[in-house]
Design a protein around this motif. Structure first.
Motif, PDB file in Angstrom:
ATOM      1  N   PRO A   1       0.796  -1.217   0.000  1.00 25.03           N
ATOM      2  CA  PRO A   1       0.000   0.000   0.000  1.00 25.03           C
ATOM      3  C   PRO A   1       0.822   1.257   0.000  1.00 25.03           C
ATOM      4  CG  PRO A   1       0.050  -0.955   2.202  1.00 25.03           C
ATOM      5  CD  PRO A   1       0.732  -1.914   1.291  1.00 25.03           C
ATOM      6  N   ALA A   2       2.080   1.175   0.359  1.00 20.84           N
ATOM      7  CA  ALA A   2       2.916   2.376   0.423  1.00 20.84           C
ATOM      8  C   ALA A   2       4.265   2.099  -0.201  1.00 20.84           C
ATOM      9  CB  ALA A   2       3.092   2.819   1.881  1.00 20.84           C
ATOM     10  N   GLU A   3       4.758   3.084  -0.890  1.00 23.88           N
ATOM     11  CA  GLU A   3       6.112   3.006  -1.400  1.00 23.88           C
ATOM     12  C   GLU A   3       6.991   3.803  -0.452  1.00 23.88           C
ATOM     13  OE1 GLU A   3       5.944   4.603  -5.271  1.00 23.88           O
ATOM     14  OE2 GLU A   3       4.644   3.034  -6.059  1.00 23.88           O
ATOM     15  N   SER A   4       8.091   3.225   0.004  1.00 19.18           N
ATOM     16  CA  SER A   4       8.907   3.929   0.994  1.00 19.18           C
ATOM     17  C   SER A   4      10.377   3.722   0.731  1.00 19.18           C
ATOM     18  CB  SER A   4       8.569   3.457   2.413  1.00 19.18           C
ATOM     19  OG  SER A   4       8.896   2.102   2.577  1.00 19.18           O
ATOM     20  N   ALA A   5      11.144   4.651   1.263  1.00 22.61           N
ATOM     21  CA  ALA A   5      12.602   4.544   1.225  1.00 22.61           C
ATOM     22  C   ALA A   5      13.109   4.865   2.613  1.00 22.61           C
ATOM     23  CB  ALA A   5      13.177   5.519   0.201  1.00 22.61           C
TER      24      ALA A   5
ATOM     25  N   HIS B   1      10.606   7.928   4.044  1.00 23.10           N
ATOM     26  CA  HIS B   1       9.683   8.608   3.143  1.00 23.10           C
ATOM     27  C   HIS B   1       8.713   7.556   2.613  1.00 23.10           C
ATOM     28  CE1 HIS B   1      12.433  12.004   3.182  1.00 23.10           C
ATOM     29  NE2 HIS B   1      13.410  11.177   2.858  1.00 23.10           N
ATOM     30  N   ALA B   2       7.442   7.855   2.635  1.00 19.27           N
ATOM     31  CA  ALA B   2       6.448   6.902   2.136  1.00 19.27           C
ATOM     32  C   ALA B   2       5.338   7.654   1.426  1.00 19.27           C
ATOM     33  CB  ALA B   2       5.872   6.076   3.288  1.00 19.27           C
TER      34      ALA B   2
ATOM     35  N   GLY C   1      -1.161  10.577  -0.502  1.00 18.96           N
ATOM     36  CA  GLY C   1      -0.588  11.063   0.736  1.00 18.96           C
ATOM     37  C   GLY C   1       0.896  10.791   0.787  1.00 18.96           C
ATOM     38  N   MET C   2       1.614  11.634   1.491  1.00 15.19           N
ATOM     39  CA  MET C   2       3.065  11.466   1.642  1.00 15.19           C
ATOM     40  C   MET C   2       3.450  11.722   3.092  1.00 15.19           C
ATOM     41  SD  MET C   2       4.505  13.219  -1.856  1.00 15.19           S
ATOM     42  CE  MET C   2       3.198  14.433  -1.925  1.00 15.19           C
ATOM     43  N   LEU C   3       4.340  10.895   3.592  1.00 11.56           N
ATOM     44  CA  LEU C   3       4.808  11.010   4.961  1.00 11.56           C
ATOM     45  C   LEU C   3       6.329  10.996   4.972  1.00 11.56           C
ATOM     46  CD1 LEU C   3       4.212  10.896   8.073  1.00 11.56           C
ATOM     47  CD2 LEU C   3       4.360   8.406   7.863  1.00 11.56           C
ATOM     48  N   THR C   4       6.904  11.998   5.612  1.00 15.29           N
ATOM     49  CA  THR C   4       8.334  12.006   5.915  1.00 15.29           C
ATOM     50  C   THR C   4       8.471  11.875   7.420  1.00 15.29           C
ATOM     51  OG1 THR C   4       8.876  13.387   4.008  1.00 15.29           O
ATOM     52  CG2 THR C   4      10.466  13.332   5.802  1.00 15.29           C
ATOM     53  N   PHE C   5       9.294  10.944   7.857  1.00  9.80           N
ATOM     54  CA  PHE C   5       9.412  10.636   9.281  1.00  9.80           C
ATOM     55  C   PHE C   5      10.885  10.581   9.658  1.00  9.80           C
ATOM     56  CE2 PHE C   5       9.883   7.318  12.603  1.00  9.80           C
ATOM     57  CZ  PHE C   5       9.148   7.923  13.606  1.00  9.80           C
ATOM     58  N   LEU C   6      11.269  11.374  10.638  1.00  6.96           N
ATOM     59  CA  LEU C   6      12.638  11.388  11.157  1.00  6.96           C
ATOM     60  C   LEU C   6      12.598  11.025  12.632  1.00  6.96           C
ATOM     61  CD1 LEU C   6      13.746  14.865   9.698  1.00  6.96           C
ATOM     62  CD2 LEU C   6      13.711  12.666   8.525  1.00  6.96           C
ATOM     63  N   GLU C   7      13.557  10.206  13.069  1.00  5.87           N
ATOM     64  CA  GLU C   7      13.538   9.763  14.464  1.00  5.87           C
ATOM     65  C   GLU C   7      14.924   9.780  15.076  1.00  5.87           C
ATOM     66  OE1 GLU C   7      11.557   6.261  17.137  1.00  5.87           O
ATOM     67  OE2 GLU C   7      12.384   5.689  15.198  1.00  5.87           O
ATOM     68  N   GLN C   8      14.982  10.227  16.311  1.00  6.34           N
ATOM     69  CA  GLN C   8      16.192  10.155  17.138  1.00  6.34           C
ATOM     70  C   GLN C   8      15.738   9.815  18.560  1.00  6.34           C
ATOM     71  OE1 GLN C   8      18.535  13.889  17.831  1.00  6.34           O
ATOM     72  NE2 GLN C   8      18.097  13.259  19.936  1.00  6.34           N
TER      73      GLN C   8
ATOM     74  N   SER D   1      16.176  15.977   3.905  1.00  3.22           N
ATOM     75  CA  SER D   1      15.963  14.550   4.162  1.00  3.22           C
ATOM     76  C   SER D   1      15.654  13.795   2.874  1.00  3.22           C
ATOM     77  CB  SER D   1      14.835  14.355   5.170  1.00  3.22           C
ATOM     78  OG  SER D   1      13.572  14.650   4.601  1.00  3.22           O
ATOM     79  N   GLN D   2      15.111  14.510   1.876  1.00  2.00           N
ATOM     80  CA  GLN D   2      14.883  13.900   0.558  1.00  2.00           C
ATOM     81  C   GLN D   2      16.161  13.876  -0.264  1.00  2.00           C
ATOM     82  OE1 GLN D   2      12.111  12.651  -0.891  1.00  2.00           O
ATOM     83  NE2 GLN D   2      10.406  13.312   0.408  1.00  2.00           N
ATOM     84  N   GLN D   3      16.901  14.983  -0.223  1.00  2.00           N
ATOM     85  CA  GLN D   3      18.058  15.143  -1.096  1.00  2.00           C
ATOM     86  C   GLN D   3      19.342  14.536  -0.517  1.00  2.00           C
ATOM     87  OE1 GLN D   3      17.535  16.456  -4.147  1.00  2.00           O
ATOM     88  NE2 GLN D   3      15.380  16.636  -3.549  1.00  2.00           N
ATOM     89  N   GLN D   4      19.504  14.627   0.794  1.00  2.00           N
ATOM     90  CA  GLN D   4      20.743  14.160   1.440  1.00  2.00           C
ATOM     91  C   GLN D   4      20.408  13.380   2.723  1.00  2.00           C
ATOM     92  OE1 GLN D   4      22.306  18.303   1.625  1.00  2.00           O
ATOM     93  NE2 GLN D   4      24.120  17.464   0.609  1.00  2.00           N
ATOM     94  N   PRO D   5      19.729  12.245   2.607  1.00  2.00           N
ATOM     95  CA  PRO D   5      19.306  11.514   3.802  1.00  2.00           C
ATOM     96  C   PRO D   5      20.474  11.055   4.677  1.00  2.00           C
ATOM     97  CG  PRO D   5      18.978  10.196   1.807  1.00  2.00           C
ATOM     98  CD  PRO D   5      19.295  11.586   1.359  1.00  2.00           C
TER      99      PRO D   5
END
Length: 330
Positions: free
Chosen positions: A5-9, A22-23, A52-59, A182-186
């Motif tokens: 259901p989602a494409e992610s990297a 990214h999904a 829909g698009m989701l960007t998720f960053l975690e620390q 985060s898209q260009q230089q993850p």
């Protein structure tokens, strides 16, 4: 049924925890299920294929989201209680959105009362929100460093704040740049997260923005929110019953006029149209989870009050951008 259901990297740490993700989504329920630690239901309100698009960053003690949809949506349910959550528009609301019955018509930060569940209705153009989730202990450390004793439990109960002066723009500008990088230089963003450089930049900006204007006249509870909430709950509990507008008005002790204006203002449609949207979503969930050979679309539609297949197929395709049979055969 779709198994993808989602494409992610993802860019992941050695321990398997995703730092940058990214999904993209073509189904609103799958998007809601991806929100880590949230238990929410999502309803698409405007017509057309969902994107829909989701960007998720975690620390560890810090989570940062960007949530975008091209359709208007309502998101309801439980959010994580182990951390403070702050949401805000990354682009100014072109029309009113609503959070917990408060009309949002200006740049603001909202959703941070830990004792309230999520109830967000986007403006008709869709969603472009940033969200920061920070552990309570980490937030308290930065609050103490900033000398902001005012950011206490009483402040958090406000749930919405309009930042003073120019305090909001630096926060939004920083996050826009962060999501772009985060898209260009993850890999670079990963390194900054690991070194806690993003934490050290972002949390002071957030705390600085949590300084309210002296006057917050732009924030008002929507006067018809209570009857709309009760009516929605009544609909949800009686979706498979034949309901009329008079039935709903009687259940919530409101006039047809009040109910119509309330739903029109908050959802962009009348109460009976909204009832149809809820029923169509339930049918879609059934079609997505079923084996194509084991289900007849006509039988499902009639169970939910659609007795004309022609009208049902038209309404379904207008809302979701595909026919019921296409959904079933995903």
């Amino acid at each position: 049924m779709s198994n993808n259901p989602a494409e992610s990297a993802d860019k992941t740490r050695s321990d398997g925890i995703a730092l940058v993700k990214h999904a993209s989504f073509k189904d609103i329920d799958r998007m809601g299920e991806t929100l880590k630690g949230w238990e929410v239901s999502c309803t698409q309100l405007t017509r057309g294929p969902f994107q829909g698009m989701l960007t998720f960053l975690e620390q560890r003690d810090l989570q940062i989201y960007q949530l975008r949809t091209q359709q208007a949506v309502q998101v309801m349910g439980a959010k994580p209680t182990s951390r403070w959550l702050f949401a805000f528009p990354l682009v100014s609301f072109p029309q009113a959105a609503y959070s917990c019955d408060t009309s949002l018509t200006t740049d603001c930060i909202f959703g941070f009362d830990a004792h309230r569940e999520v109830n967000h209705i986007s403006d008709p153009h869709g969603v472009n929100l940033g969200c920061i989730g920070v552990s309570k202990s980490l937030f308290e450390n930065y609050v103490a460093q900033a000398g902001r004793d005012d950011l206490d439990e009483a402040f958090m109960k406000r749930n919405v704040v309009v930042p003073e002066g120019t305090r909001f723009a630096p926060l939004v500008c920083y996050l826009r740049q962060l999501f772009w990088h985060s898209q260009q230089q993850p890999e670079l963003v990963n390194a900054y997260l690991d070194a806690k450089l993003i934490e050290q930049d972002l949390l002071p900006l957030l705390i600085n923005a949590l300084k309210p204007r002296e006057s917050e006249d732009s924030l008002r509870l929507y006067p018809r929110a209570d009857i709309v909430k009760v009516a929605r709950e009544f609909m949800a509990m009686n979706l498979q019953r034949p309901l009329t507008l008079a039935d709903i008005c009687q259940a919530v002790h409101a006039s047809k006029r009040s109910l119509h204006y309330g739903f029109q203002d908050m959802f962009g449609m009348g109460p009976m149209a909204f009832l149809k949207v809820l029923r169509l979503h339930e049918i879609r969930r059934i079609l997505l989870s079923a084996e194509p050979k084991s289900l007849q679309v006509k039988e499902v539609a009639s169970t939910w009050g659609f007795y004309s297949m022609g009208h049902f197929s038209r309404d379904y395709k207008q809302l979701f951008g595909e026919s019921p049979s296409q959904t079933l055969n995903r």
